[in-house]
Design an enzyme around this catalytic site. Structure first.
Site, PDB file in Angstrom:
ATOM      1  N   SER A 162     -21.593  -3.248 -52.803  1.00 44.46           N
ATOM      2  CA  SER A 162     -21.987  -3.620 -51.449  1.00 44.46           C
ATOM      3  C   SER A 162     -21.639  -2.515 -50.448  1.00 44.46           C
ATOM      4  O   SER A 162     -22.161  -1.417 -50.537  1.00 44.46           O
ATOM      5  CB  SER A 162     -21.369  -4.963 -51.065  1.00 44.46           C
ATOM      6  OG  SER A 162     -22.198  -5.633 -50.129  1.00 44.46           O
ATOM      7  N   LYS A 214     -25.281 -20.089 -27.184  1.00 44.49           N
ATOM      8  CA  LYS A 214     -23.881 -19.748 -26.970  1.00 44.49           C
ATOM      9  C   LYS A 214     -22.976 -20.249 -28.096  1.00 44.49           C
ATOM     10  O   LYS A 214     -22.011 -19.570 -28.481  1.00 44.49           O
ATOM     11  CB  LYS A 214     -23.401 -20.319 -25.626  1.00 44.49           C
ATOM     12  CG  LYS A 214     -21.983 -19.914 -25.248  1.00 44.49           C
ATOM     13  CD  LYS A 214     -21.888 -18.407 -25.070  1.00 44.49           C
ATOM     14  CE  LYS A 214     -20.500 -17.992 -24.636  1.00 44.49           C
ATOM     15  NZ  LYS A 214     -20.373 -16.525 -24.537  1.00 44.49           N
TER      16      LYS A 214
END
EC number: 3.4.21.-
Length: 501
Positions: A162, A214
């Protein structure tokens, strides 16, 4: 706060010291500053330092060719930088600790090694499953940039997955061990919801917010479908960026990288996937790199790519540009971009995507192809290839020139010579295609066949035609071949060619 230096003071004063006088002056200037002394007097040298003078004396000594302490070990001119554990953004240290390595520390160590005159190359000793995406791409770009100054190699010892794979791909060369694990070119994201647990506990949490997104992904409620979709789009974009970076660094195509589907490859399979270059014993890594650097200093070449591997990568780059989705309807621009050395598939795709599609043409056969297959070209293939490579040359102009030129002596045709190559055995279909390519030579065909041995993939007729058209217009061997054949009998042809607009 002033440090407690009582143990140093006790050893420095009222005890015999074996110090060179000039260094003794620097030592006591530095120690005096730490003690808070306002001045230092050296009666034997008739020197008096005030506080600023003590600082200046110390700084002058430290700047006089004294390098800062290394945070890496140097063996045979190779700086070995450990990259272990979880990779994180802004760890704040130049060495791994607590199972983590910071991207900021890796870059800082590399920059120090680049400035170190005793370092000829850098080896990243990697044993990491990956880590944060934040900071990873900038760190990889810095590795790729700094490797232009000094060679930077990666050793997968034994895991480079990765984010660690991203850093390894940015290196000049990648070494793997028999049990190494490399790859995992993908992205993941997790979400935890405590909604059920809170409900059982009788706890109700109310989020008061302004802005529709939010509190997206908050842990106090199950993940809404639309928020999950947004997160999926984010990681898809991150994976695309990941694949494009690896492709740019290694020369692989983006499709080849994404085609791994984040698989992890062990040992030799990592090399076969194109993610690594050489299988070694980890104990030999430094000597292997040092030998390569010594060979390069003596005028040899870095054993990074053989001629066959280089040819295979170049063919892969060209075909990646010519056959990408963005090239459809923009074939002429794609051909031009493929002819630009150093143009990556990703760069070409971006340019093609921004360009307007070209207007369709009545015929799919190029003028160069028409010249090569006209009747007058029989026995005059090299001259025909030269004419086909000339800008603004048409088949109508080429025919009288070809007809006026004597035919070559009878002998094995180009096709027969190519089909007779050892490299053509088992790849007859590809050899036939190469023999039909305008401007193709026996040596060029040999290199392409050798590069594609055992790895050739079927291509469509349109793809083959597009690749042949590219080879016809970008093969320097064709032009050289035409010029090389000029003799007493061909002088008239050369003069006629030179007089053409």
């Amino acid at each position: 706060m002033r440090r407690n230096l009582s143990h140093i003071i006790a050893a420095a004063f009222n005890e015999p010291l074996l110090l060179e006088p000039a260094y003794a002056r620097v030592f006591f200037c530095a120690l005096g500053r730490e003690m808070g002394a306002a001045s230092l007097s050296v009666p034997q040298q008739q020197v008096q330092f005030d506080a600023p003078g003590m600082l200046a004396e110390t700084d002058e000594y430290m700047a006089g060719g004294k390098r800062p302490a290394r945070v890496y070990r140097v063996v045979n001119g190779i700086a070995v930088l450990p990259v272990t554990g979880t990779l994180v953004h802004r760890l704040g240290g130049m060495r791994p600790f607590s199972g983590m390595t910071g991207y900021d520390g890796i870059v800082a160590c590399l920059q120090q090694a680049m400035a170190d005159s005793q370092v000829r190359g850098v080896l990243l000793d990697i044993d990491s499953p990956g880590g944060q995406a934040a900071g990873a791409f900038d760190c990889a770009d810095m590795i790729y940039r700094l490797r232009q100054q000094k060679p930077v190699w990666a050793l997968c010892n034994d895991t480079a997955c990765s984010a660690a794979m991203l850093l390894a791909s940015a290196c000049s060369r990648r070494l793997v061990t028999q049990t190494s694990r490399i790859g995992s070119i993908g992205v993941m994201m997790s979400h935890v919801s405590y909604a059920g647990h809170l409900a059982q506990a009788g706890v109700d949490i109310t989020l008061i917010y302004s802005g529709a997104h939010k509190v997206d992904g908050n842990q106090f409620e199950a993940l809404p479908a639309e928020v999950r979709q947004d997160m999926q789009q984010r990681i898809d974009a991150a994976r695309r960026m990941f694949a494009e970076k690896v492709a740019m660094y290694t020369g692989l195509s983006v499709d080849a990288v994404t085609g791994t589907e984040a698989a992890v490859f062990e040992g030799q399979s990592g090399i076969e996937a194109g993610l690594a270059d050489e299988l070694i014993n980890a104990s030999d890594a430094i000597s292997v790199m040092a030998t390569a650097l010594n060979s390069n200093v003596r005028g040899g070449t870095m054993p990074q790519l053989t001629a066959t591997e280089a040819a295979a990568q170049e063919n892969q780059r060209v075909m990646g540009i010519l056959t990408c989705q963005e090239a459809k309807g923009r074939e002429q621009l794609a051909t031009m971009l493929a002819g630009q050395q150093g143009m990556s598939v990703e760069q070409a795709r971006a340019i093609l995507a921004a360009a307007a599609p070209q207007q369709p043409v009545a015929s799919t056969q190029s003028e160069a192809d028409r010249i090569m297959v006209c009747e007058e070209a029989n026995g005059r293939e090299q001259l025909a290839a030269t004419l086909a490579a000339m800008p603004e040359m048409t088949v109508e102009k080429a025919r009288p020139i070809l007809a006026a030129s004597p035919q070559a002596d009878a002998g094995p045709s180009l096709r027969d010579q190519i089909m007779a190559l050892d490299e053509a055995k088992g790849a007859e279909a590809q050899a036939e295609q190469l023999a039909a390519c305008p401007g193709m030579t026996v040596e060029s065909a040999r290199a392409v066949l050798a590069a594609g041995s055992g790895k050739a993939e079927p291509v469509s007729a349109s793809t083959t035609a597009m690749f042949e058209h590219f080879m016809a217009n970008h093969s320097p061997a064709a032009v050289q071949g035409g010029v090389a054949q000029t003799s007493a009998d061909g002088d008239a042809d050369v003069k006629m060619l030179m007089a053409m607009p």
